[in-house]
Design an enzyme around this catalytic site. Structure first.
Site, PDB file in Angstrom:
ATOM      1  CE1 TYR A  71      -4.179   1.847   0.772  1.00 47.36           C
ATOM      2  CE2 TYR A  71      -2.598   3.357   1.766  1.00 47.36           C
ATOM      3  CZ  TYR A  71      -3.866   3.109   1.273  1.00 47.36           C
ATOM      4  OH  TYR A  71      -4.795   4.097   1.293  1.00 47.36           O
ATOM      5  CG  PHE A 127      -8.385  14.017 -25.766  1.00 44.04           C
ATOM      6  CD1 PHE A 127      -8.557  13.480 -27.038  1.00 44.04           C
ATOM      7  CD2 PHE A 127      -8.828  13.287 -24.682  1.00 44.04           C
ATOM      8  CE1 PHE A 127      -9.174  12.247 -27.204  1.00 44.04           C
ATOM      9  CE2 PHE A 127      -9.432  12.047 -24.845  1.00 44.04           C
ATOM     10  CZ  PHE A 127      -9.601  11.531 -26.103  1.00 44.04           C
ATOM     11  CG  ASP A 128     -12.986  13.941 -26.755  1.00 47.61           C
ATOM     12  OD1 ASP A 128     -11.951  14.167 -27.379  1.00 47.61           O
ATOM     13  OD2 ASP A 128     -13.783  13.039 -27.029  1.00 47.61           O
ATOM     14  CG  ASP A 218      -2.741  15.838 -23.153  1.00 48.47           C
ATOM     15  OD1 ASP A 218      -2.137  14.748 -23.046  1.00 48.47           O
ATOM     16  OD2 ASP A 218      -3.952  15.919 -23.391  1.00 48.47           O
ATOM     17  CB  ALA A 220      -1.324  11.197 -24.461  1.00 45.72           C
ATOM     18  CE  LYS A 261      -4.407   7.900 -25.242  1.00 45.88           C
ATOM     19  NZ  LYS A 261      -5.265   8.054 -24.077  1.00 45.88           N
ATOM     20  CG  HIS A 447     -19.018   9.884 -29.416  1.00 43.47           C
ATOM     21  ND1 HIS A 447     -19.108  11.037 -28.671  1.00 43.47           N
ATOM     22  CD2 HIS A 447     -17.870   9.272 -29.018  1.00 43.47           C
ATOM     23  CE1 HIS A 447     -18.045  11.115 -27.871  1.00 43.47           C
ATOM     24  NE2 HIS A 447     -17.287  10.062 -28.066  1.00 43.47           N
TER      25      HIS A 447
HETATM   26  N1  F0G Z   1      -5.087  13.459 -23.745  1.00 44.76           N
HETATM   27  C1  F0G Z   1      -5.032  12.956 -24.994  1.00 44.76           C
HETATM   28  C2  F0G Z   1      -4.285  13.693 -26.058  1.00 44.76           C
HETATM   29  C3  F0G Z   1      -5.680  11.748 -25.293  1.00 44.76           C
HETATM   30  O1  F0G Z   1      -5.621  11.261 -26.538  1.00 44.76           O
HETATM   31  C4  F0G Z   1      -6.377  11.060 -24.263  1.00 44.76           C
HETATM   32  C5  F0G Z   1      -7.088   9.815 -24.540  1.00 44.76           C
HETATM   33  C6  F0G Z   1      -6.395  11.638 -22.980  1.00 44.76           C
HETATM   34  C7  F0G Z   1      -5.731  12.825 -22.760  1.00 44.76           C
HETATM   35  C8  F0G Z   1      -7.136  10.992 -21.839  1.00 44.76           C
HETATM   36  O2  F0G Z   1      -6.422   9.899 -21.353  1.00 44.76           O
HETATM   37  O3  F0G Z   1      -7.966   7.974 -21.700  1.00 44.76           O
HETATM   38  O4  F0G Z   1      -5.973   7.812 -20.187  1.00 44.76           O
HETATM   39  O5  F0G Z   1      -7.924   9.146 -19.517  1.00 44.76           O
HETATM   40  N2  F0G Z   1      -7.316   9.381 -25.710  1.00 44.76           N
HETATM   41  C9  F0G Z   1      -7.942   8.124 -26.093  1.00 44.76           C
HETATM   42  C10 F0G Z   1      -8.138   8.082 -27.592  1.00 44.76           C
HETATM   43  C11 F0G Z   1      -9.161   7.760 -25.322  1.00 44.76           C
HETATM   44  O6  F0G Z   1      -8.760   7.109 -28.079  1.00 44.76           O
HETATM   45  O7  F0G Z   1      -7.670   8.979 -28.294  1.00 44.76           O
HETATM   46  P1  F0G Z   1      -7.117   8.640 -20.650  1.00 44.76           P
END
Ligand code: F0G
Length: 455
Positions: A71, A127-128, A218, A220, A261, A447
């Protein structure tokens, strides 16, 4: 040799269940013509996302067995922390279960909610989940992509860049107190997976220094972005990708990262910070929703897989194969006249469905029509990034794209050739494809769950 081989041997395999066109027609109908609702076992080649879908290496699996599931004070955490401190230089590495958890914590700390004016956070393109987390704390998310990034067929090396002039004007107009931080997404996923140049990142650093605003990444897909810099930016051709990645991180004050990623693992993320005060606040929030600061929503085995994954993702043979396989697919599509976002980005090919199916109006969802046909014709699962995802009632989105995202180290060249063949067939009868209508939808993020019917 011209052929770039997959730089790995396959040690464990997962069978793909073959299906017929008739079976897939029924499966898609039962899923209300929304491939998000199809069971993964009914998909032949799954290009829905490159997130959490990587194949792990034998060393990562060995690490899984080594995972220390304590833990507090787990050895696996210290290994993870050491690898990421070496890579990023950030003083504080705070593990989270995935990227959006790091975003939620960061914006809770950074955004001031007690002032009278709404705060704003600019990005090249949010990103969304980033946008949603910013809006959730009452702030506004603003995109400032460069002009080149808005033209799908234009071939330029760094279409993911932020528009520096717009950023500076934006800061002057809004005023520094309204901007808690500036963010840049590498690579720019919502804009075709296009990379950001080092010059542009240095430009953002210069501006944010001048106005004393924190600068966050960001990150990723940081390794793919670093490799594009090596390939395309003068002065970087002889630097290692690792050194380029380090240089990128050293420009920033912190980052959020979805390690699903370029962490080459199936789960994980982290928040990197230099500010001690922010790190203290972040750890308190972490305990509320993620867990103790030495595991933050992850098990020891996940932390081990990530510590190893962050090293492997910087191996240049791997990146060469990775970027080449996407580019190879893009070249084949362009050769058969399929319009795509050019040049191909790091993790996906984006087909311009508006240009490919000009007879289907945006509000009859040409992207969804193509996604559905790819499934029925060949069992391939892609995702619509257009008016289904971003449109509202009578207002279509700017672009109608279909994203085919490639899981890392999962598919071979014959899988790619199969997808190419499927597209060759679809090109022959594309004029016969028809749009869809939405028969059921949720008010947000429709979607994922919407039901459709073919027109
Ligand atoms: N930032 C970027 C640029 C992303 O592409 C994603 C996720 C996230 C943040 C969020 O990260 O999913 O670990 O919480 N992208 C995925 C996609 C879901 O299919 O492009 P997460």
């Amino acid at each position: 040799m011209r052929t770039i081989i997959e730089p790995f041997k396959i040690k464990v395999v997962e069978p793909i269940r073959m299906t017929t066109r008739e079976e897939r027609e029924k499966i898609l109908k039962d899923a209300h013509y929304n491939p998000f609702l199809i069971h993964a076992k009914d998909v032949l080649i799954d290009l829905l996302t490159d997130s959490g879908t990587a194949a792990m290496s034998s060393k990562q699996w060995a690490g899984v067995m080594e995972g220390d599931e304590s833990y507090a004070g787990s050895q696996s955490f210290y290994r993870f922390e050491r690898v990421l401190k070496e890579l990023t230089g950030f003083h504080y590495i705070i593990p989270t279960h995935q990227g959006r958890a790091a975003e939620k914590i960061l914006f809770h700390i950074a955004v001031r909610t007690n002032g009278s004016e709404q705060q704003v956070i600019p990005n090249n393109t949010h990103f969304d989940t980033t946008r949603a987390n910013i809006e959730y704390v009452g702030a506004k998310a603003v995109d400032l992509p460069c002009e080149e990034g808005r033209k799908p067929s234009l071939r330029k090396p760094f279409k993911g860049n932020m528009d520096l002039e717009k950023l500076e004007n934006f800061i002057r107009e809004e005023g520094v107190p309204k901007i808690p931080l500036v963010m840049v997404t590498i690579t720019n996923n919502s804009n075709g997976g296009q990379p950001v140049s080092m010059e542009n990142l240095k430009g953002v650093r210069g501006i944010t220094n001048r106005y004393k605003i924190p600068f966050f990444l960001d990150a990723a897909r940081f390794a793919e972005n670093a490799y594009f810099i090596k390939l395309r930016e003068p002065g970087y051709e002889n630097k290692s990708v690792e050194a380029i990645a380090q240089e990128i991180f050293h420009l920033a004050d912190g980052c959020t990262m979805s390690a699903k990623k370029d962490g080459l693992a199936n789960m994980g993320g982290f928040l990197g910070l230099n500010s001690r005060a922010w790190a203290q606040k972040a750890r308190s929030l972490l305990i509320l929703t993620e867990g103790f600061p030495t595991y933050g929503g992850l098990s020891g085995r996940d932390l081990e897989a990530l510590a190893q994954g962050f090293k492997e993702v910087l191996e240049e043979d791997y990146l060469k194969y990775r970027i080449r396989s996407i580019e190879y697919f893009g070249e084949k599509l362009v050769a058969m006249g399929v319009p795509i976002v050019e040049p191909p980005g790091g993790h996906a090919i984006y087909i311009d469905a508006k240009a490919f199916l000009p007879h289907i109006p945006p509000l009859e969802y040409p992207g969804q029509a193509l996604v559905n046909e790819l499934y029925v014709a060949a069992g391939i699962r892609a995702v619509e990034i257009g008016s289904v995802m971003f449109g509202k009632a009578d207002t279509p989105a700017d672009m109608e794209l279909v994203r085919l995202a490639f899981p890392r180290r999962v598919y071979t060249q014959s899988h790619v050739d199969y997808i190419v063949e499927a597209m060759e067939e679809i090109v022959k009868y594309k004029k016969k494809l028809q749009g869809v209508q939405i028969t059921q939808q949720e008010p947000i993020m429709r979607h994922f769950t919407a039901h459709f019917e073919p027109l």
